[in-house]
Design an enzyme around this catalytic site. Sequence first.
Site, PDB file in Angstrom:
ATOM      1  CG  ASN A 171     -28.820 -32.817  12.012  1.00  0.00           C
ATOM      2  OD1 ASN A 171     -28.455 -33.992  11.982  1.00  0.00           O
ATOM      3  ND2 ASN A 171     -28.960 -32.085  10.923  1.00  0.00           N
ATOM      4  CG  HIS A 195     -24.242 -21.690  15.447  1.00  0.00           C
ATOM      5  ND1 HIS A 195     -25.410 -21.787  14.731  1.00  0.00           N
ATOM      6  CD2 HIS A 195     -23.415 -22.616  14.926  1.00  0.00           C
ATOM      7  CE1 HIS A 195     -25.264 -22.727  13.800  1.00  0.00           C
ATOM      8  NE2 HIS A 195     -24.070 -23.244  13.902  1.00  0.00           N
ATOM      9  CB  CYS A 206     -25.932 -26.975   6.357  1.00  0.00           C
ATOM     10  SG  CYS A 206     -26.208 -28.586   7.030  1.00  0.00           S
TER      11      CYS A 206
HETATM   12  N1  PLP Z   1     -23.451 -31.500  13.423  1.00  0.00           N
HETATM   13  C1  PLP Z   1     -24.758 -31.358  13.672  1.00  0.00           C
HETATM   14  C2  PLP Z   1     -25.507 -32.499  14.269  1.00  0.00           C
HETATM   15  C3  PLP Z   1     -25.411 -30.158  13.390  1.00  0.00           C
HETATM   16  O1  PLP Z   1     -26.713 -30.029  13.627  1.00  0.00           O
HETATM   17  C4  PLP Z   1     -24.655 -29.099  12.827  1.00  0.00           C
HETATM   18  C5  PLP Z   1     -25.306 -27.818  12.457  1.00  0.00           C
HETATM   19  O2  PLP Z   1     -26.439 -27.775  12.083  1.00  0.00           O
HETATM   20  C6  PLP Z   1     -23.285 -29.297  12.598  1.00  0.00           C
HETATM   21  C7  PLP Z   1     -22.717 -30.511  12.904  1.00  0.00           C
HETATM   22  C8  PLP Z   1     -22.429 -28.212  12.011  1.00  0.00           C
HETATM   23  O3  PLP Z   1     -22.138 -27.227  12.961  1.00  0.00           O
HETATM   24  P1  PLP Z   1     -21.691 -25.747  12.484  1.00  0.00           P
HETATM   25  O4  PLP Z   1     -22.932 -25.060  12.015  1.00  0.00           O
HETATM   26  O5  PLP Z   1     -21.118 -25.140  13.717  1.00  0.00           O
HETATM   27  O6  PLP Z   1     -20.669 -25.917  11.426  1.00  0.00           O
END
Ligand code: PLP
Length: 392
Positions: free
Chosen positions: A170, A220, A342
């Site tokens: 990510n 999302h 996050c």
């Molecule tokens: N996994 C990855 C690789 C992500 O990029 C994200 C969100 O940024 C998530 C999990 C978490 O997803 P959510 O925002 O739906 O909790």
Amino acid sequence: MDAPRRDFWKKPRKLVRPPIDNPNAGVYNEIMNVYLDYAASAPLRSEVREEMLRAFDEFGNPDSLHAYGRRAADLLLRARDRVAAVLGVSPAEVYFTAGGTEADNWAVRCLGEKDVLLSPAEHAAVLEAAPLRDGKAHFCRVDENGIVSTDSVYTMPESVGLVAVMGANNEVGSLQPVKELAEAAHARGAVFFSDCVQAACSQDLKEILRHADAISLSAHKLGGPKGAGVLAVKKGVKLRRLIAGGEQERGLRGGTADLAAAVGMARSLELAAAEREAFCRHTGALRDLFERTLRRELGEGVRIDGANRVPNISHLTFAQGSDALLSLLDLHGVAASGGAACSAHAARPSHVMRAMGRSEREARQGVRFSFGMETREEEVLFAARVVADCLK
Ligand code: PLP
């Protein structure tokens, strides 16, 4: 009928000179508001919103036996069928969750026996769920691009019953060799799970699920709602219960289903799958243009991170970077992020960059730009110019 406008959320341009406090900065005729943070969240698509609004009106509880409940149950059933069709699995292999984080937690805590092997470049939803599992967490090696070596799976301890490696990172966008990793995990008798939250826009999920035992998704990132996700687990792979208290999700995740979220998940996934090739072409061309332009402006002052990347993410480290860069970009209308959204408030060096062997200083200097179908060429050129001016 005209296709729905997808860029209704864009703010109008302002005809002002931006306040870059730098005599060498270019003179702008106008300042745009450019959103380059699709990997954090993509705008809700109007087709998804419309279907969700209809689903909100089906207020019956899908578990009630009367007509209201049956109508809601039917919608939920169809949403599950639609997700299953895109993933090439059966509806019984699809579990709805409240987002990617929950799906990752569920997989890491409740799949496979004993220990887990994971990459140190995983999302926090995987990394921080690992200590909650009954069994130890072991970490595999990643190279300077964040890519996991298959060898580390072949040589993992016997006690490992689950291998968790994401489809696409990510932060830097590096794609993992999922097929080889899954084969290695299976050869060692382990279950293979892949967080495909960031891979879903650009990769063939059916192909990934031909090899992986389980994947997670988040709506999302695909133009769907926040708080909606999927954990797909193939038949024959044991999944333990996440939430007690009801028969929902085959008795493994209790709680009344969020019908509108499930419908939004299904619709956004269908739309993303249908336009996957166009998405790759469009975002890949824009990302290349963005990187070419910055290379021309900054030469060796910019480093492109990752390899074998998804087309929609450009993670760059700037020699002149500083903690203030993101705020400066924001001030000039360009929205990007320093890594995972996050963790954005934590002001810590990126664990992904650290895992890739970068120094603590470099791991604070990366900026992630990510692109979507609404991004336009002129926006990318404007953003590149703002970045160059802010750094000069
Ligand atoms: N996994 C990855 C690789 C992500 O990029 C994200 C969100 O940024 C998530 C999990 C978490 O997803 P959510 O925002 O739906 O909790």
